[in-house]
Enzyme design. Sequence first.
Site, PDB file in Angstrom:
ATOM      1  N   GLY A 512      -2.118  -4.300  -4.475  1.00 26.71           N
ATOM      2  CA  GLY A 512      -1.519  -3.445  -3.460  1.00 26.71           C
ATOM      3  C   GLY A 512      -0.089  -3.109  -3.803  1.00 26.71           C
ATOM      4  N   ARG A 513       0.369  -1.999  -3.251  1.00 23.47           N
ATOM      5  CA  ARG A 513       1.741  -1.562  -3.523  1.00 23.47           C
ATOM      6  C   ARG A 513       2.231  -0.776  -2.319  1.00 23.47           C
ATOM      7  NH1 ARG A 513       4.890  -0.204  -8.263  1.00 23.47           N
ATOM      8  NH2 ARG A 513       3.206  -1.083  -9.526  1.00 23.47           N
ATOM      9  N   GLY A 514       3.478  -1.016  -1.930  1.00 13.83           N
ATOM     10  CA  GLY A 514       4.052  -0.296  -0.804  1.00 13.83           C
ATOM     11  C   GLY A 514       5.559  -0.216  -0.916  1.00 13.83           C
ATOM     12  N   GLY A 517       7.244  -3.703  -1.582  1.00 13.13           N
ATOM     13  CA  GLY A 517       7.068  -4.381  -2.847  1.00 13.13           C
ATOM     14  C   GLY A 517       5.645  -4.284  -3.334  1.00 13.13           C
ATOM     15  N   VAL A 519       1.988  -6.298  -4.352  1.00 15.76           N
ATOM     16  CA  VAL A 519       1.186  -7.452  -3.981  1.00 15.76           C
ATOM     17  C   VAL A 519       0.248  -7.794  -5.133  1.00 15.76           C
ATOM     18  CG1 VAL A 519      -0.393  -8.432  -2.280  1.00 15.76           C
ATOM     19  CG2 VAL A 519       1.302  -6.728  -1.576  1.00 15.76           C
ATOM     20  N   LYS A 533       3.237 -11.359  -2.409  1.00 13.95           N
ATOM     21  CA  LYS A 533       3.998 -10.120  -2.334  1.00 13.95           C
ATOM     22  C   LYS A 533       5.390 -10.332  -2.921  1.00 13.95           C
ATOM     23  CE  LYS A 533       5.335  -6.390   0.763  1.00 13.95           C
ATOM     24  NZ  LYS A 533       5.146  -5.798   2.094  1.00 13.95           N
ATOM     25  N   ASP A 627       4.997   0.879  10.830  1.00 12.36           N
ATOM     26  CA  ASP A 627       4.268   1.437   9.686  1.00 12.36           C
ATOM     27  C   ASP A 627       2.780   1.125   9.806  1.00 12.36           C
ATOM     28  OD1 ASP A 627       3.969   2.873   7.366  1.00 12.36           O
ATOM     29  OD2 ASP A 627       4.461   1.205   6.028  1.00 12.36           O
TER      30      ASP A 627
END
Length: 791
Positions: A512-514, A517, A519, A533, A627
């Site tokens: 994952g990416r956001g 940062g 994950v 994360k 968010d």
Amino acid sequence: MAFLSLSSLLIFLLVVSALPLLCLSSSSNNLLSLSVENPEHVIKSRNGSFTAGFYDVGENAFAFAIWFTEPQGQNLTVIWMANRDVLVNGKGSTLALRSNGNLVLNDAGQVDVWATNTTSSKPPQLILNDDGNLVLLEPPNHIVWQSFDFPTDTLVPGQRLTRHASLVSSKSHTNPSSGFHKLFFDNDNVLRLVYDGPELSSIYWPPPWFQPWQVGRSTFNASRFMFLGLYGDFISTDNFTSETSDYGLVLQRRLTIDSDGNVRVYSRRNWEEKWSVSWQAFSAGCNIHGICGENSFCKYEPYSGRTCLCLPGYRFKDETDPSLGCEPEFNLSCNNPEDSRFLYIPNGDFYGYDQGTYLNITFDECKNECLKLCNCNGFQYTHDGAQFLCYPKTLLVNGNLSPAFRGGFHLRLPNSSSFTLQEPNTKCDLVKSVKLERVYVSRQDSVLVKVLLWLAIAIGVFELSCVFLFWCLTWKNYSEQQNYDHLTGTGFRKYSYSELKEATRGFNEEIGRGAGGIVYKGVLKDGRVAAIKRLNEANQIESEFLAEVNLIGRLNHMNLIDMWGYCAEGKYRMLVYEYMENGSLAENLESDKMLLDWRKRYDIALGTARGLAYLHEECLEWVLHCDIKPQNILLDSDYKPKVADFGLSKLQNRNDLNNPSFSRIRGTRGYMAPEWVFNLPITSKVDVYSYGIVVLEMITGKSLRVDGPDHTHQGRLVTWVREKKNKGEGKAWVEQVIDPTVEGSFEMKTMEVLVTVALQCIVEDKDARPSMSRVVEMLQSHSIDLVSESE
């Protein structure tokens, strides 16, 4: 070795010499004796749900208690204490059941601090029932005494609160002694909450300005009892009834009056889950009396929680305990009214202690009424829609600073002063630990015992000095090894950077990416699969980071992602979460496997709403997510949803949160509420709006990603669904908006409810949107109807 042998010999002689004294101190007529020094001395219920024994309250401080059975090392959830106000020592204390039927708690072999004061003609038994009730039973089945008749701060299902008892809050989270908030039946047969402080007392629930009948209570039933049902309902004889948000499910439950004065019902399936709040008397904690002391306001902010604020010209009596209130920094003369001025504090309200109520007088007349009184500290001047009201105040308590209050307070100050209202800087829920400092008079032991004791101590000190010297020489290696098992005050595991790098195989598998940062998937040394994360920002000092970690860790709910630990090493800041087997909602919606049927989608919507309702209204720390999107809703192995990244707004750019309106736009394009665009005050309703968009996306299967294949955007989706609903007839419009990948038949009414709720959440006027708790109620009520129909 020679030293050890000599020391062992002396200790052996000491024990032999003291043996007659020990024999004299023991009691030969005890049917049962539990020792505080033996962890195995506990009583367990037959079903294993409850345990009774000595509970470690603090440093050398123990109580005999009953708690929900937990695995070793877990925090215990206590439901009853025998001696919450008189704790006993960790040495020599016992609980003994005498042959005459009296159950006695003794402190260090010196003094009895608690007893049932019961007698029995036959040798009784002490039994812990499956419902958590500790019973003193005389054969064959006569109850001599039971703990259910003497509750402390908690009720469990099946236990009654009667007119002969009350629930009393604890002093703090770590101090179980009796606090100042009480749930009880008054002389009018009404169930009430009262703040009963050292100097003042005031009822705050039901609202005291209403008569009982105005809030649906009855005063005509003198039996006076209330109880919590197994399925989440609780009933009182004064006609007060309510249900938890998870009503109908068989769960572990408890009703507790917490140290902040609020009554909450907590639920969980078993010890593997954390407790979540399923009902509470107050959603706004500042309406509880006694939270902040005299001459202060209680103020609530969504992003920082509840704080105490001294009035202008006043300072805290004790910075560590805001409940003690504030004291003036000035001397006010009342001989000359011209020596006083009044400072207007908007939205300020104080309940009670009015000198009088003056109707239909002017503002100047109200001010003069206050100036006439030497002990008048200020006044409130309001209009109730029909007339002007004047309330001169002689005592400033139960202060509340809330935008919901129309009007304000006029504070009396010296004319020469220049005091202004300061920002709050003191948290209301401070925690103080317990330490027992009782000193006992020792017995008159023999001279031989004393001599041998001092010799043994002297040799022991010498041996310990040698060990300490050896330890100092090897300190470096020892310190590095112990760092692995270090636990901070947050209660989470502290990991080193090298450990997490090894767990993720060099941060190899990205899942994952956001904005916060990246994950990675990792396997910890204990075999658990984790989501790790790695935060982008690394300029936060360690103390601030740990404070934020502690905040996130206290947000416990079955629909919030669970955090296991963290890393704060040099520039690295990482969080370790539980791994969710089925990934994010976004991944499942985009998948070709079509795993989300209509029932799963409804349960995901309901579970997500529960998690957000907890963040907004139920947890002690109040958090806006900012968010909400499918990528931040994760699914476990059973497709149960858990909201993730709910602490991101606090972990990133904390300095941006300098007032109730955020200084920059937060969130993801397509899911943001209109308030962000038009620079309107940001409240929890931004999360409600985003939630509505997510539900529409989940129902229709139409993606909001700007880089997606269909380029569908927020406005088109909302308009399209509304047009289908407005133009549709019967159930046909639901079939037109449902995701075509949903195979088989689906429950038409359920999908209609989901769409209707989602459309209510995405209206432009934030005040017209429902709260998340209201969303839960709407979905929960339909869920109960589904269960009833299936049965």
